[in-house]
Design an enzyme around this catalytic site. Structure first.
Site, mmCIF file in Angstrom:
data_model
loop_
_atom_site.group_PDB
_atom_site.id
_atom_site.type_symbol
_atom_site.label_atom_id
_atom_site.label_comp_id
_atom_site.label_asym_id
_atom_site.label_seq_id
_atom_site.Cartn_x
_atom_site.Cartn_y
_atom_site.Cartn_z
ATOM 1 N N ASP A 149 40.927 53.700 44.566
ATOM 2 C CA ASP A 149 40.006 52.736 43.959
ATOM 3 C C ASP A 149 39.067 51.985 44.912
ATOM 4 O OD1 ASP A 149 41.718 53.638 42.027
ATOM 5 O OD2 ASP A 149 41.992 51.729 41.041
ATOM 6 N N GLU A 170 54.832 48.134 41.677
ATOM 7 C CA GLU A 170 53.656 48.977 41.907
ATOM 8 C C GLU A 170 53.260 49.004 43.390
ATOM 9 O OE1 GLU A 170 50.071 47.478 40.132
ATOM 10 O OE2 GLU A 170 49.107 49.441 40.038
HETATM 11 C C1 6A9 Z 1 43.288 49.777 33.106
HETATM 12 C C2 6A9 Z 1 44.440 47.931 31.912
HETATM 13 C C3 6A9 Z 1 46.715 46.191 29.805
HETATM 14 C C4 6A9 Z 1 45.596 52.425 39.726
HETATM 15 O O1 6A9 Z 1 49.062 54.302 38.511
HETATM 16 C C5 6A9 Z 1 47.938 54.571 37.764
HETATM 17 C C6 6A9 Z 1 46.678 54.253 38.536
HETATM 18 C C7 6A9 Z 1 46.616 55.098 39.806
HETATM 19 O O2 6A9 Z 1 46.384 56.422 39.474
HETATM 20 C C8 6A9 Z 1 45.508 54.663 40.727
HETATM 21 O O3 6A9 Z 1 45.595 55.375 41.925
HETATM 22 N N1 6A9 Z 1 46.668 52.818 38.849
HETATM 23 C C9 6A9 Z 1 45.636 53.190 41.013
HETATM 24 O O4 6A9 Z 1 44.616 52.779 41.871
HETATM 25 C C10 6A9 Z 1 46.706 51.962 37.642
HETATM 26 C C11 6A9 Z 1 45.486 52.096 36.787
HETATM 27 C C12 6A9 Z 1 45.599 51.255 35.579
HETATM 28 C C13 6A9 Z 1 44.330 51.232 34.791
HETATM 29 C C14 6A9 Z 1 44.534 50.386 33.585
HETATM 30 C C15 6A9 Z 1 43.491 49.079 31.807
HETATM 31 C C16 6A9 Z 1 44.848 47.430 30.597
HETATM 32 O O5 6A9 Z 1 46.251 47.295 30.531
#
Ligand code: 6A9
Length: 784
Positions: free
Chosen positions: A525, A753
């Site tokens: 990100d 996380e």
């Molecule tokens: C958006 C939120 C109430 C971010 O683990 C999943 C991903 C990874 O693939 C990525 O590398 N996470 C990491 O930078 C989480 C992404 C979550 C997006 C959610 C909406 C609403 O929730």
């Protein structure tokens, strides 16, 4: 060209993004082909629920509250996994992905154990039993009341029948809610029918009558499973017991909206209010299962559950050797529950993404498809993420190769004609309900690291072809055309101007509020890249991912006897350390780096506004003109990729430098693992916009740490000048990571996380038993 053919061509371009790849699908056509994994806890987003692997399934789920403690107007009804509920802990303690699971949920005053067993039989997917056992957490609470709701409903537009079988009428509603003509009745069972399940019966059995205060039921219709909680809540009444004159918060029985003339319920809820401790068993039986001897409950259930648990523990030890390695019982339980919650978090989703290409004015729907996948976090993102899933399956494939094959097959079947797979899978109304609109659309220039190649590599690396089962060979063969298209998508659509250069698409070149335009596709990100995105960029991590892809493609081609020369050549080309150094080694900073149009000096400032006007958002100010150069003012995860993907020659001087830098506490090293961005980097712990806190700019992430440990292990086993140093670093980093994740689990009840680089404290969302679960493979030293 003529106008007509221009339109035809335009139409062709518009439809490519949501046209499936025409190769054969690799998922088996019917889920009954996996009878052992037909029913399961495939609803990771609820605290407890059961579902079958059908496009439109019968859904079962649990809700609870404490009537004596419920605040006026707020029952604090538990249903969806929600961080806001502030549960002290919850998660699967044991779960084998096939036969059974045992979950512990610690709510404020009570501890719930939810378990289930599935059982084969008949020809409609077999039986299951769920048991919910509730204990008070303090002695003083014995005798307090708890209310359990167990519901059955038919998934989106699912056709079928749910017929409640009522118990004796022991309640009087007169004078309480005259609007409702329904009689108050208890419930003993539900008869049902769907096309896939045939006829079935679900019966309810609670602990002895003395502890039961009140039972009730609701049968009604809902437009979608998302509305189950609302429907249930609006079906609650304050009712008086005829005999005892006590008042209870109770379900209203039969309840249909006035306009609904059909009165065919698709939601049936059982309510049991009882004194703690309380137990409820829900027994689902398929009518086609004729030769069943005893009902799967009570002692029969105990015995079978014990047997499964014992086998599970034995299997676990034989695969991961944690006892043999000297881990304490507590540490082993931690590892078992980490893996169990990853496997217990596997969901089965059905629906379509919203996608868009540059040729579409508006987002268009992808095709409807199923997805069997694990999820990063049951509370915060209970849905599939492409690159997370590779990490998940490094673990799952160690436990059950068949499950991993099945998961990968589902993901590969989501490939479009271009070879692209949408990154975040928001399928079906349950998943969609949790995502704000602005995050829904998936764009076809945005990939995500192809981590399934890590899985395939781990699964087949040290396995002679004669040891690979015929089934797996067949599956690899089926997957091959899809792997080819996937590889081609990366290799062509993410290519840069010169051979060997690649860059992630989708960075916002027009961005004014971002300190550094994000590259969501990379998975990292907000990790700082060249300050000004241009087609001249070269992204080091992507180049290394493609090197890995080429290597694994070549070796799979070997295994299944296909022509892999092209991939082998690509691998030789990309893994040439000289070319890598020419394209990515900054001789001044002495580190591998991205390349691009970059300024080290940018900041966020609030533009002046007139008095009385609303404060405008901060915008980026470039204090030093960008130049085409290495992005070598940063050091962090991206800079480690030649090490991570094990591309460096064992005697590489660059490897030596990297290993030296790795141990420096001013850069990435902490007692808790490697931080994502060096303390000396200009954007270390900086917000990307004023509303966007740092994410991959400091915190410790376990997926990348695992890959580094794995690489250190590799370089500790191959001879070379850096072998000793690699071994030292390997041991130290591995131990730091394990100790911290375990310590934080004990302190907070959760796996997280990310971990704070200053304190080691878990942060971000919880539970996060996605890639943080890799701690298990660190403990077992599994890097295959
Ligand atoms: C958006 C939120 C109430 C971010 O683990 C999943 C991903 C990874 O693939 C990525 O590398 N996470 C990491 O930078 C989480 C992404 C979550 C997006 C959610 C909406 C609403 O929730």
């Amino acid at each position: 060209i003529s106008i007509v053919s221009w339109f035809v061509y335009q139409g062709y371009l518009e439809t490519r993004v949501n046209s499936p790849l025409t190769e054969n699908k690799v998922v088996f056509p019917t889920s009954h082909d996996f009878p052992e994994r037909y029913w399961g806890s495939f609803r990771p987003g609820v605290y407890f629920g059961m579902k079958s692997r059908d496009t439109h399934s019968l859904l079962a789920g649990l809700m609870w509250f404490m009537p004596d403690i419920a605040a006026a107007g707020n029952l604090n009804l538990r249903h969806l996994c929600d961080q806001g509920d502030n549960l002290e802990q919850y998660g699967w303690m044991e779960h084998d992905g096939r036969n059974f699971g045992v979950q512990v949920i610690i709510d404020k005053f009570i501890q719930l154990e939810t378990s289930f067993i599935t059982k084969l039989g008949g020809n409609h997917g077999g039986d299951w039993t769920a048991r919910i056992h509730v204990e008070p957490r303090m002695k003083e609470l014995v005798g307090q009341q708890v209310t359990l709701f167990f519901y059955l409903t038919l998934d989106d537009n699912g056709k079928g029948l749910l017929q409640p079988i009522r118990m004796i009428d022991n309640m009087d509603m007169s004078g309480i809610d005259t609007n409702q003509s329904a009689k108050f009745l208890g419930l003993s069972a539900v008869h049902g029918h769907t096309e896939r399940l045939g006829d079935f019966r679900v019966s309810f059995h609670h602990s002895d009558q003395n502890s039961i205060v009140h039972t009730a039921f609701l049968s009604t219709t809902v437009a979608s499973p998302n509305l189950v909680k609302d429907a249930l809540q609006s079906g609650l009444r304050l009712m008086e017991d005829k005999r005892t004159k006590e008042r209870h918060i109770s379900l209203a029985g039969v309840l249909f909206p006035k306009e609904d003339t059909l009165k065919q319920p698709n939601l049936v809820v059982l309510q049991v209010t009882g004194k703690l401790p309380l137990q409820l068993e829900v027994v689902y039986e398929s009518n086609s299962f004729a030769e069943r001897e005893t009902m799967l409950r009570g002692e029969t259930y105990d015995t079978l559950l014990q047997k499964h648990r014992k086998e599970f523990r034995n299997q676990f030890e034989s695969k991961f050797h944690l006892q043999k390695k000297g881990f304490s019982d507590e540490e082993q339980d931690f590892a078992v529950s980490a893996m169990s919650n990853l496997i217990g978090g596997i969901g089965y989703f059905y629906g379509s993404s919203k996608v868009q290409s540059v040729h579409n004015k508006e987002p268009v729907p992808y095709w409807n498809a199923p997805l069997y996948t694990a999820v990063p976090s049951r509370s915060f993102f209970p849905r599939g993420f492409l690159w997370d899933e590779g990490f998940h399956n490094l673990i799952i494939s160690q436990w059950d190769r068949e499950i991993s094959f099945d998961i990968m097959a589902h993901w590969f079947d989501l490939m479009n004609v271009e070879g692209w797979i949408p990154r975040e899978q928001i399928l079906g109304s349950e998943a969609r309900a949790r995502v704000p609109d602005e995050f829904v659309v998936q764009r076809n220039n945005q990939g995500n690291p192809p981590t399934f190649f890590l899985v395939l590599d781990a699964m087949f690396k040290n396995r002679p072809v004669r040891d690979i089962s015929t089934l797996e060979l067949e599956q690899l063969n089926d997957m091959w055309p899809r792997l080819v298209s996937w590889y081609n998508w990366f290799n062509t659509s993410l290519h840069g101007p010169e051979p060997g250069s690649y860059y992630w698409r989708g960075r916002d070149t027009a961005s004014v509020r971002e300190l550094n335009p994000k590259s969501l596709s990379s998975g990292l990100d907000d990790y700082p890249r060249a300050s000004h995105p241009t087609p001249d960029e070269r992204h080091l991590d992507l180049r290394c991912w493609i090197t890995l892809a080429a290597k694994v493609m070549a070796s799979i081609a070997d295994i299944i006897g296909r022509d892999g020369r092209k991939y082998h050549e690509a691998f030789v080309f990309l893994s040439d350390n000289k070319l890598l150094n020419a394209q990515h080694w900054s001789p001044t900073a002495k580190r591998y780096a991205d390349f691009g149009l970059h300024s080290s000096n940018v900041t966020l400032r609030r533009p002046k506004s007139n008095p009385g006007q609303p404060k405008p958002d901060k915008i980026r100010v470039v204090l030093e003109e960008p130049t085409l150069r290495y992005v070598d003012d940063t050091f962090g995860y991206v800079n480690l990729f030649p090490l991570i993907i094990e591309i460096l020659q064992p005697d590489s001087p660059q490897l030596g430098q990297l290993l030296l830098d790795l141990r420096s506490p001013n850069l990435l090293w902490t007692k808790y693992g490697l931080r994502s961005l060096s303390k000396t980097s200009p954007l270390y712990n900086k917000r990307n916009t004023e509303h966007d806190p740092p994410y991959w700019r400091g915190p410790i992430w376990i997926n990348v740490n695992y890959l580094v440990v794995r690489a250190l292990h590799h370089y500790s086993t191959v001879e070379g000048p850096h072998q000793t140093r690699a071994t030292l670093l390997y041991n130290e980093l591995r131990e730091n990571l394990i100790a911290n994740i375990f310590r934080e689990y004990k302190r907070t009840g959760y796996i997280w996380e990310q971990y704070n680089d200053a304190s080691g404290a878990g942060q971000g969302c919880r539970p996060f038993t996605g890639w943080s679960t890799l701690v298990l493979l660190l403990m077992s030293e599994t890097y295959a």
